[in-house]
Design an enzyme around this catalytic site. Structure first.
Site, PDB file in Angstrom:
ATOM      1  N   GLY A  49     -16.842   9.397  19.492  1.00  0.00           N
ATOM      2  CA  GLY A  49     -17.429  10.286  19.123  1.00  0.00           C
ATOM      3  C   GLY A  49     -16.298  11.175  18.382  1.00  0.00           C
ATOM      4  CB  ALA A  50     -14.939  11.918  15.263  1.00  0.00           C
ATOM      5  NE  ARG A  91     -14.006   3.369  17.928  1.00  0.00           N
ATOM      6  CZ  ARG A  91     -14.456   3.545  17.766  1.00  0.00           C
ATOM      7  NH1 ARG A  91     -15.425   4.473  18.411  1.00  0.00           N
ATOM      8  NH2 ARG A  91     -16.481   3.520  17.193  1.00  0.00           N
ATOM      9  CG  ASP A 237     -16.623   8.702  13.041  1.00  0.00           C
ATOM     10  OD1 ASP A 237     -17.845   9.288  12.666  1.00  0.00           O
ATOM     11  OD2 ASP A 237     -16.043   8.682  13.292  1.00  0.00           O
ATOM     12  CG  ASN A 247     -21.721  10.157  10.875  1.00  0.00           C
ATOM     13  OD1 ASN A 247     -20.843  10.676  11.496  1.00  0.00           O
ATOM     14  ND2 ASN A 247     -22.742  10.123  11.315  1.00  0.00           N
TER      15      ASN A 247
HETATM   16  C1  LIG Z   1     -19.464  14.345  16.941  1.00  0.00           C
HETATM   17  S1  LIG Z   1     -19.392  13.090  16.147  1.00  0.00           S
HETATM   18  C2  LIG Z   1     -19.968  12.336  15.198  1.00  0.00           C
HETATM   19  C3  LIG Z   1     -19.180  11.214  14.442  1.00  0.00           C
HETATM   20  O1  LIG Z   1     -18.360  10.598  15.054  1.00  0.00           O
HETATM   21  C4  LIG Z   1     -20.682  10.086  15.583  1.00  0.00           C
HETATM   22  O2  LIG Z   1     -21.640  10.377  14.317  1.00  0.00           O
HETATM   23  C5  LIG Z   1     -20.585   8.609  15.509  1.00  0.00           C
HETATM   24  O3  LIG Z   1     -19.820   8.227  14.196  1.00  0.00           O
HETATM   25  C6  LIG Z   1     -19.288   8.316  16.547  1.00  0.00           C
HETATM   26  O4  LIG Z   1     -19.125   6.984  16.518  1.00  0.00           O
HETATM   27  P1  LIG Z   1     -18.621   6.518  17.939  1.00  0.00           P
HETATM   28  O5  LIG Z   1     -18.258   4.500  17.370  1.00  0.00           O
HETATM   29  O6  LIG Z   1     -20.138   6.165  18.340  1.00  0.00           O
HETATM   30  O7  LIG Z   1     -17.135   6.868  18.001  1.00  0.00           O
END
Ligand SMILES: CSC[C@@H](O)[C@@H](O)C(=O)COP(=O)(O)O
Length: 347
Positions: A49-50, A91, A237, A247
């Site tokens: 999650g970002a 990442r 993201d 995203n």
């Molecule tokens: C508030 S988090 C928004 C995004 O980070 C979320 O929807 C997402 O795409 C997360 O990806 P992830 O690969 O699980 O890190």
């Protein structure tokens, strides 16, 4: 307060992260004082999650500084530079990670001793965490009026409390609406292959007492036709200066389907998710993850041995499909180029 645990905690020189790989079956923290262990958690998506990986990245740098053995400031700054690069690139797609690492690295530049640098870095990391929680709460308050009693809201991936310091981004308006006594239903798209929707969003919304159902990603079309969806809301993201939204995989199809069926499509993200140096899709690095994450479900291979998967972990939604962007600084509407600059900052 929500009935949800904090995603990341700094405690006595150690970082505690909820191991999101074990949810929804087990709620367990990874606890470490080793910055490389935090980097591993980010890469392996034990924390994801970002905004959450931004905070984790800042704490990873704080752990490095905390355990640094030596008092030579110049050498410390050289090592800090190297470590920061490793953490920031764990990442690639979520801009929050490099943004947070840059912030903690920069504050150290004013230090006159290693001891002072340590303190400044930790203070900044804790500030980033606090600011993220406050920003998300604000997003929740601004977004709450979009939800009416009896509504059905659809989301993808997990842009929830687990993906942030607290409250989440896309989930914050849901939590505030719940606090205000509104009753509504959420459809969480399961989000192959990591299943953030099925495992994480479903877990945290149900813990918070919100009515949530899970649907497969490929059912977006029929859901939009049959389920009287009032609102689509996702996280982000990375958002560019003209409103392209990177995203989780599945966001773009959801935005397209929302447009076809007149469902307002909102993105919720703190200002730390904006990358004003990026403009078009060509400026966004989309993470490509291992084929194995797709071709195996648990320990079972679902494709023939000789067939691999193509796995982009994110997609990019063009600005024309985005109804509005909820940020802690206000809701941004088109024209995005002008309004992102006005509300988020100058390019
Ligand atoms: C508030 S988090 C928004 C995004 O980070 C979320 O929807 C997402 O795409 C997360 O990806 P992830 O690969 O699980 O890190």
């Amino acid at each position: 307060m929500l009935n949800l645990p904090k995603t990341i905690v700094w405690e006595n020189g150690r970082v505690k992260l909820i191991n999101q790989k074990l949810l929804p079956h087990k709620l367990e923290y990874i606890e470490t004082d080793n910055w490389e262990r935090v980097v591993k958690s980010i890469k392996d998506m034990e924390i994801r999650g970002a905004p959450a990986i931004g905070v984790a990245g800042a704490f990873a740098v704080a752990l490095f500084a905390n355990k640094y053995d030596g008092e030579n400031l110049e050498k410390f700054m050289q090592d800090l530079e190297k470590v920061s690069r490793i953490v920031a690139t764990a990442r690639p797609t979520a801009v929050n990670l490099s943004w947070a690492v840059e912030r903690v690295k920069n504050v150290a530049k004013t230090a006159t001793s290693v001891e002072e640098a340590r303190r400044l870095i930790l203070d900044e990391a804790l500030k980033i965490q606090r600011e993220d929680e406050e920003a998300n709460r604000k997003i929740g308050e601004l977004g709450e009026p979009l939800i009416e009693d009896g509504d059905t809201v659809i989301t993808v991936c997990n842009a929830g409390s687990l993906a942030t310091s607290y409250w989440g981004t896309a989930t914050a308006p849901l939590y505030v609406a719940k606090e205000k006594g509104k009753s509504f239903r959420v459809i969480a798209l399961e989000t192959r292959p990591y299943l953030q929707g099925a495992r994480l969003t479903a877990w945290e919304l149900s813990m918070a007492g919100i009515d949530v159902v899970v649907a497969t990603d490929n059912s977006i079309g029929i859901l939009a036709m049959k389920e009287k969806i009032n609102l689509a809301i996702t996280g982000a993201d990375r958002i560019t200066s003209i409103g392209y939204v990177a995203n989780k995989l599945g966001t773009y199809p959801l935005a397209l389907m929302s447009r076809v069926h007149n469902i307002p499509f909102y993105v919720a993200a703190p200002s730390s998710s904006f990358d004003l140096k990026a403009r078009g899709p060509e400026d966004i690095e989309i993470e490509i993850r291992s084929s194995d994450e797709v071709v195996y479900i648990g320990n079972m291979r679902i494709t023939p041995e000789n067939v691999k998967a193509i796995y982009y972990a994110f997609d990019i939604t063009p600005p024309q499909l985005v109804t509005g962007i909820l940020t802690e600084k206000g809701i941004i509407y088109p024209p995005y180029e002008k309004n992102i600059k006005r509300i988020i900052g100058k390019n």
